[in-house]
Design a protein around this motif. Structure first.
Motif, mmCIF file in Angstrom:
data_model
loop_
_atom_site.group_PDB
_atom_site.id
_atom_site.type_symbol
_atom_site.label_atom_id
_atom_site.label_comp_id
_atom_site.label_asym_id
_atom_site.label_seq_id
_atom_site.Cartn_x
_atom_site.Cartn_y
_atom_site.Cartn_z
ATOM 1 N N PHE A 20 -8.946 29.594 3.672
ATOM 2 C CA PHE A 20 -9.130 30.994 3.467
ATOM 3 C C PHE A 20 -9.600 31.907 4.418
ATOM 4 O O PHE A 20 -9.341 33.237 4.500
ATOM 5 N N GLU A 21 -10.594 31.362 5.270
ATOM 6 C CA GLU A 21 -10.989 32.114 6.373
ATOM 7 C C GLU A 21 -9.868 32.473 7.468
ATOM 8 O O GLU A 21 -10.042 33.582 7.921
ATOM 9 N N ARG A 22 -9.316 31.605 7.708
ATOM 10 C CA ARG A 22 -8.179 31.597 8.656
ATOM 11 C C ARG A 22 -6.767 32.088 8.373
ATOM 12 O O ARG A 22 -5.813 32.598 9.026
ATOM 13 N N LYS A 23 -6.359 31.838 7.207
ATOM 14 C CA LYS A 23 -5.182 32.096 6.453
ATOM 15 C C LYS A 23 -3.867 31.555 7.297
ATOM 16 O O LYS A 23 -3.180 32.269 8.034
ATOM 17 N N PRO A 24 -3.846 30.436 7.697
ATOM 18 C CA PRO A 24 -2.934 29.829 8.893
ATOM 19 C C PRO A 24 -1.464 29.535 8.028
ATOM 20 O O PRO A 24 -0.745 28.946 8.789
ATOM 21 N N GLY A 25 -1.421 29.689 6.872
ATOM 22 C CA GLY A 25 -0.018 29.429 6.014
ATOM 23 C C GLY A 25 -0.444 27.936 5.887
ATOM 24 O O GLY A 25 -1.124 27.557 5.524
ATOM 25 N N LYS A 26 0.906 27.319 5.708
ATOM 26 C CA LYS A 26 1.162 26.040 5.113
ATOM 27 C C LYS A 26 0.361 25.005 6.103
ATOM 28 O O LYS A 26 0.724 25.123 7.306
ATOM 29 N N VAL A 27 -0.575 23.954 5.543
ATOM 30 C CA VAL A 27 -1.238 23.166 6.443
ATOM 31 C C VAL A 27 -1.114 21.874 5.796
ATOM 32 O O VAL A 27 -0.773 21.721 4.425
ATOM 33 N N MET A 28 -1.333 20.731 6.535
ATOM 34 C CA MET A 28 -1.369 19.243 5.854
ATOM 35 C C MET A 28 -2.836 18.875 6.176
ATOM 36 O O MET A 28 -3.507 19.209 7.148
ATOM 37 N N ILE A 29 -3.107 17.967 5.188
ATOM 38 C CA ILE A 29 -4.499 17.404 5.324
ATOM 39 C C ILE A 29 -4.423 16.032 5.715
ATOM 40 O O ILE A 29 -3.483 15.335 5.056
ATOM 41 N N GLN A 30 -5.133 15.738 6.725
ATOM 42 C CA GLN A 30 -4.999 14.298 7.121
ATOM 43 C C GLN A 30 -6.503 13.761 7.592
ATOM 44 O O GLN A 30 -7.268 14.226 7.919
ATOM 45 N N LEU A 31 -6.579 12.528 7.239
ATOM 46 C CA LEU A 31 -7.972 11.805 7.643
ATOM 47 C C LEU A 31 -7.883 11.555 9.169
ATOM 48 O O LEU A 31 -6.899 11.029 9.625
ATOM 49 N N GLU A 32 -9.123 11.892 9.741
ATOM 50 C CA GLU A 32 -9.308 11.690 11.393
ATOM 51 C C GLU A 32 -8.688 10.112 11.546
ATOM 52 O O GLU A 32 -8.105 9.868 12.458
ATOM 53 N N LYS A 33 -9.137 9.158 10.729
ATOM 54 C CA LYS A 33 -8.787 7.711 11.041
ATOM 55 C C LYS A 33 -7.405 7.525 11.121
ATOM 56 O O LYS A 33 -6.888 6.310 11.440
ATOM 57 N N GLU A 34 -6.572 8.085 10.459
ATOM 58 C CA GLU A 34 -5.263 7.881 10.320
ATOM 59 C C GLU A 34 -4.323 8.875 11.019
ATOM 60 O O GLU A 34 -2.865 8.704 11.118
ATOM 61 N N HIS A 35 -4.733 9.708 11.570
ATOM 62 C CA HIS A 35 -3.907 10.782 12.501
ATOM 63 C C HIS A 35 -3.475 10.254 13.894
ATOM 64 O O HIS A 35 -4.024 9.202 14.388
ATOM 65 N N GLN A 36 -1.934 10.563 13.993
ATOM 66 C CA GLN A 36 -1.228 10.174 15.123
ATOM 67 C C GLN A 36 -1.060 11.201 15.814
ATOM 68 O O GLN A 36 -0.157 12.026 15.675
ATOM 69 N N PRO A 37 -1.565 11.549 17.164
ATOM 70 C CA PRO A 37 -1.497 12.751 17.910
ATOM 71 C C PRO A 37 0.074 12.971 18.229
ATOM 72 O O PRO A 37 0.690 11.906 18.634
ATOM 73 N N ASP A 38 0.647 13.872 18.325
ATOM 74 C CA ASP A 38 2.022 14.096 19.135
ATOM 75 C C ASP A 38 1.875 15.350 19.836
ATOM 76 O O ASP A 38 0.847 16.336 19.448
ATOM 77 N N ALA A 39 2.769 15.846 20.316
ATOM 78 C CA ALA A 39 2.860 17.126 21.325
ATOM 79 C C ALA A 39 3.390 18.506 20.473
ATOM 80 O O ALA A 39 3.463 19.323 21.365
ATOM 81 N N PHE A 40 3.774 18.145 19.335
ATOM 82 C CA PHE A 40 4.681 19.293 18.718
ATOM 83 C C PHE A 40 3.829 19.993 17.628
ATOM 84 O O PHE A 40 4.209 20.957 16.861
ATOM 85 N N THR A 41 2.584 19.306 17.114
ATOM 86 C CA THR A 41 1.859 19.520 15.925
ATOM 87 C C THR A 41 0.602 20.261 16.370
ATOM 88 O O THR A 41 -0.145 19.501 17.083
ATOM 89 N N THR A 42 0.320 21.367 16.051
ATOM 90 C CA THR A 42 -0.961 22.080 16.049
ATOM 91 C C THR A 42 -2.191 21.284 15.158
ATOM 92 O O THR A 42 -1.882 21.188 13.975
ATOM 93 N N VAL A 43 -3.253 20.842 15.646
ATOM 94 C CA VAL A 43 -4.276 20.237 15.092
ATOM 95 C C VAL A 43 -5.445 20.915 15.109
ATOM 96 O O VAL A 43 -6.046 21.532 16.031
ATOM 97 N N PHE A 44 -6.222 21.044 13.863
ATOM 98 C CA PHE A 44 -7.511 21.730 13.695
ATOM 99 C C PHE A 44 -8.495 20.866 13.224
ATOM 100 O O PHE A 44 -8.336 20.558 11.966
ATOM 101 N N PRO A 45 -9.503 20.262 14.146
ATOM 102 C CA PRO A 45 -10.330 19.438 13.498
ATOM 103 C C PRO A 45 -11.502 20.189 12.595
ATOM 104 O O PRO A 45 -11.782 21.333 13.191
ATOM 105 N N VAL A 46 -11.517 19.829 11.464
ATOM 106 C CA VAL A 46 -12.461 20.613 10.449
ATOM 107 C C VAL A 46 -14.037 20.123 10.733
ATOM 108 O O VAL A 46 -14.086 18.887 10.835
ATOM 109 N N SER A 47 -15.019 21.142 11.142
ATOM 110 C CA SER A 47 -16.142 20.451 11.239
ATOM 111 C C SER A 47 -16.901 20.668 9.961
ATOM 112 O O SER A 47 -16.677 21.626 8.997
#
Length: 254
Positions: A20-47
């Protein structure tokens, strides 16, 4: 965009706040331990931020009744990746809609939260019904469990009220933590895994001398009250699924 969370309730609530603060549009929720980085997806680590999480939780409390707040909590305790996604989408939908939106079961996320919470509640009731304690030599009553969902927070009050006059430990072997009641309060504990056997019992040398007698008496009572002519195995398994038999003293010889 992918929002990465640590799997805690605080992290999930902070993800809702950040959306709600950033209004980025559609996002996906993933757990840190299950995330597989790739070069095409923007990632935002939630603090994690306690104040942000508290604002979201209190906001949900204003929009939802106690029954739905419990459904939200139960769905979180299911610990499935799908549940985190459903809860995030559910919260965003509730905040973006007029009061009463939780009654719209046509929304897939409302339905998912309701169905997942029901499964967790069912597991809670089964744990309350099927848990059997063993008396150890140090006077403690112990039971090891491995429920499908993280139901220890839900069953704590039941066992505190029901067994208020004895010290007990209920230990979740799958999640490596347990509850200890000391006749006054219930605390969360972690035990040395070397003390725990894979057959859900404490080490044999820790059992009270009377434990074997208690077990034998209970099995004899169970057999004496069982009417073989009325035995209906199919119906019995429906009410007491086999995966819970390992907790039941009367089933140990089966």
């Amino acid at each position: 965009m992918i929002y990465l969370i640590d799997g805690s309730l605080e992290g999930l609530l902070c993800a809702v706040f950040e959306w709600f603060e950033r209004k980025p549009g559609k996002v996906m929720i993933q757990l840190e331990k299950e995330h597989q980085p790739d070069a095409f997806t923007t990632v935002f680590p939630v603090s994690n931020d306690e104040k942000k999480a508290d604002r979201v939780w209190k906001g949900l409390q204003r929009k939802l009744n106690k029954g739905w707040m419990r459904r939200v909590y139960c769905t979180f305790l299911s610990e499935t990746p799908e549940a985190y996604v459903s809860l995030f989408e559910f919260a965003c939908y509730i905040f973006s809609s007029p009061n009463g939106a939780e009654a719209n079961y046509g929304n897939p996320h409302v339905l998912a939260v309701a169905q997942t919470a029901k499964k967790v509640e069912r597991e809670k009731h089964r744990m309350e019904a099927f848990i059997r304690f063993q008396h150890t030599a140090d006077g403690m009553f112990y039971c090891g469990i491995d429920p499908d969902f993280n139901v220890l927070p839900l069953i704590m009050q039941h066992f505190k009220n029901r067994y208020a006059d004895q010290q007990w430990i209920i230990y979740d072997l799958k999640r490596h933590y347990g509850l200890f009641y000391d006749l006054d309060k219930v605390e969360e504990i972690q035990m040395d895994e070397a003390r725990l056997k894979t057959n859900y019992k404490p080490a044999e040398n820790l059992l009270s001398e009377k434990e074997a007698l208690y077990a034998t008496l209970w099995k004899d009572y169970f057999k004496s009250t069982n009417i073989m002519a009325r035995k209906n195995t199919k119906l019995h398994v429906q009410h007491v699924p086999k995966r819970y038999w390992k907790y039941l003293t009367e089933k140990q010889d089966k």
